[in-house]
Motif scaffolding. Structure first.
Motif: not given
Length: 443
Positions: A40-46, A70-83
């Protein structure tokens, strides 16, 4: 910045916020996601840092999902911060220590300038996808010849959300002057309803009477922002002090809800929808949150611009969207993948993904994007201001100067701890420090 020129007057201003916060899930590898050796190809993690409001979380998840589809080589993880100020400090600290996420969402306008974008962020001015971003947005994410962000969400406005049933029951008309607004408040109070809802438990919400009053400031003195930037105009003087005075007047008259000091945004919206309060000074990004609270909320909650002294000049204060930025610490394949993500964000497909997730707050500032026809009543109310040419940009989009402690000062003024004059004076001092840090002439 001429909002009308760039099409805002031609599209309905909508509403936004959301249902529940989401976090990015990982995508499983497909059968084709392999190297030539069969592994398995390693994803670019953002990682993508976004404020913790429901709207922002839903919007971020929608565009991340659309991109990853549309870009299965990239995985994006959402992180949160206060306002608010806490979130500002987190962003500044992460940038200063080199620990910022690969991608982050933050304000456009004056708050962005406080991040020292020329040294801290990736310049996107030479990227092809920036040609698809509305020209009206670019000044709010630029410094000199460099451009740093693409739009996150849509344009919005600041003013007064109001309960139309309360108005109908009491025979009230939408005010176009401050005196008319206060007269309505008196009648609403006599009926046993809170005239003005405040939610100082979320301190940033305390600023609206000042921020949404800026259209009135510019109508009274067209070059005020220019003089303010040059240290030739102050909040402690006319016409800008009136925003502080209006906050003080509402508090002194006893027009606010009893729990104003601790109430949160969601509680305030519930009070508004339920008719426990008649008015809520707010930005229109919250509309999609309150429309979920009752079947008739979309139709029953309206919107009007913050009234000033003269009905003939009454109009709307408008905000451009936040931006999505890349810190200078994002490098290598992560930088390449992050730029691909911004390329996707600046497309009609990404706008459609956002619309599917949350009701828009207003026009998208990306070429080719469209809005749905079935929008809440507050959106229809907003549209009339743009149709009539009665809208102007908020101060933070025409001046880089904004003090970091306004929300703390407005809480004190709205709570009776500090007078309007003292609050305005303190904010002028707060602004002075910020302007000096920016190295502006005349400070």
């Amino acid at each position: 910045m001429n909002f009308k020129k760039h099409g805002i007057a031609a599209i309905a201003i909508a509403a936004a916020a959301a249902l529940s916060a989401c976090s990015a899930g990982s995508l499983g590898s497909s059968d084709d996601d392999t190297t030539s050796g069969g592994a398995a190809a390693e994803k670019i993690e953002l990682s993508f840092l976004v404020d913790n409001t429901e709207t922002s979380q839903m919007t971020a998840q929608a565009i991340a999902d659309g991109f990853m589809a549309e870009n299965d080589d990239v995985e994006i993880t959402i992180e949160s911060r206060p306002g608010g100020a806490d979130g500002d400090n987190i962003v500044k600290t992460k940038l200063a220590t080199g620990e910022m996420n690969d991608i982050f969402m933050y304000n456009s306008g004056s708050l962005l300038q406080a991040l020292d974008p020329t040294n801290q962020l990736v310049d996107l001015s030479s990227e092809e996808f920036m040609s698809r971003v509305d020209e009206a947005f670019l000044p709010s994410v630029s410094s000199g010849d460099k451009v740093f962000g693409v739009p996150f969400g849509q344009a919005m406005a600041g003013g007064i959300l109001y309960n139309r049933s309360v108005y109908d029951d009491l025979g009230l008309e939408v005010p176009t002057t401050w005196d008319e607004f206060m007269a309505n408040n008196e009648k609403i109070k006599a009926a046993g309803i809170d005239p003005v809802i405040q939610s100082f438990g979320d301190t940033w919400t305390s600023q609206l009477f000042i921020l949404a009053d800026f259209h009135n400031v510019t109508q009274a003195q067209s070059d005020w922002a220019e003089k303010y930037t040059a240290n030739q105009a102050k909040y402690v003087d006319e016409p800008a002090i009136k925003g502080f005075q209006r906050l003080e007047e509402v508090a002194t008259a006893g027009y606010m809800n009893e729990d104003y000091a601790t109430a949160k945004l969601d509680q305030a919206l519930t009070k508004l929808v339920n008719g426990e309060g008649a008015h809520y000074p707010m930005l229109t990004f919250v509309v999609n949150t309150y429309v979920t609270l009752a079947d008739d909320a979309a139709e029953n909650i309206g919107f009007f611009a913050q009234p000033g002294d003269d009905a003939a000049t009454n109009g709307l204060t408008a905000w451009t969207p936040a931006g999505i930025y890349l810190p200078a610490t994002t490098e290598g394949e992560e930088l390449e993948a992050a730029k691909r993500f911004l390329d996707y964000v600046a497309t009609p497909e990404a706008c459609d993904a956002q619309t599917e997730a949350v009701t828009p707050t207003g026009p998208y500032m990306v070429q080719g994007c469209t809005l749905p026809d079935d929008l809440p009543q507050a959106v229809l109310d907003l549209q009339s201001y743009f149709d009539e040419g009665k809208a102007s940009p908020a101060l933070e989009f025409v001046s880089p100067v904004k003090g970091p402690n306004l929300e703390k000062i407005t809480v004190e003024v709205g709570s009776g701890i500090r007078s309007a004059a003292d609050g305005a004076k303190l904010y002028d001092q707060d602004v002075e420090k910020q302007a000096q840090q920016l190295g502006l002439e005349g400070w």
